[in-house]
Design a protein around this motif. Sequence first.
Motif: not given
Length: 259
Positions: A222-224, A233-239, A178-186, A101-105
């Motif tokens: 949510t990330l999917g 998850a960390v790298i997916s969220a950053i990207a 959680s069910d109420d989590a929104s996609p990043l794009a929204d 995580i440290v390296e990728g972030a």
Amino acid sequence: MSHERRVFVDDFISSGWEISPKEKDLRHLERVLRLKVGDAVTVVDGNQRAYRATVSQNGPIKLRIHGPLKGDCHEGGHLTAQCPITRILCGLPKGPASDAIVEGATECGVANITFWQAGRSIPTDGENRLRRWGQIAESAAKQSGQLFVPKVTWEPTLASALRDLPTLHSSRFLCSLSDDASPLADLPRSERPDWVVAFGPEGDMTPEEELTFRSQGFIPVTLGSSRLRCQTAVISAIAGAYALWLGRHQQGKVEGSTS
């Protein structure tokens, strides 16, 4: 990918100066890279400005500063494209995942990385890992051509991890199943690339921890549909955040030019 000849210094520097690298950089330049007089090095100062430099003396090496770097990623030595996620909070994962995580972030340009002892983290003293995390962060910053080494910290509780968060201009997000989590794009459009994103460890956060984050203004995202490992998850969220920010930023430029 080989490491760029890049060193960091704590103070500001200027063209024409001759400086001595830090001891650990000195050893690397002399014993690993075996640089000689005239070889090129990039020097980044405490103001996050990158300069062209060359070796001016051997035994021990000294560096002559020539001028600010310019190029696709710099403008007068300053970074022009900023990672929108400036800080991540992560429940301490097990094994080497925290190193990844440290390296990728760091390579993605995150400025602050905080690990905290989550309820589902393996009991440990993260304080003992700080030196290693710092070394990984500096190596990754050199590798990826960053203008800073991120600050990596460890907090024994969630309360202490949340204590020093910025209160102005920051957008707060919580990666959640959680069910109420929104996609990043929204998510609503943000005017500033100053996002704080929180992640749980393996096994995710406890319900109480998620409620604490929500009470502090963190929006669940949510990330999917897949259950991702912590470091994934960390790298997916950053990207995803980077792509979203750049896309909206470019769209805003186009809309501004046609109005």
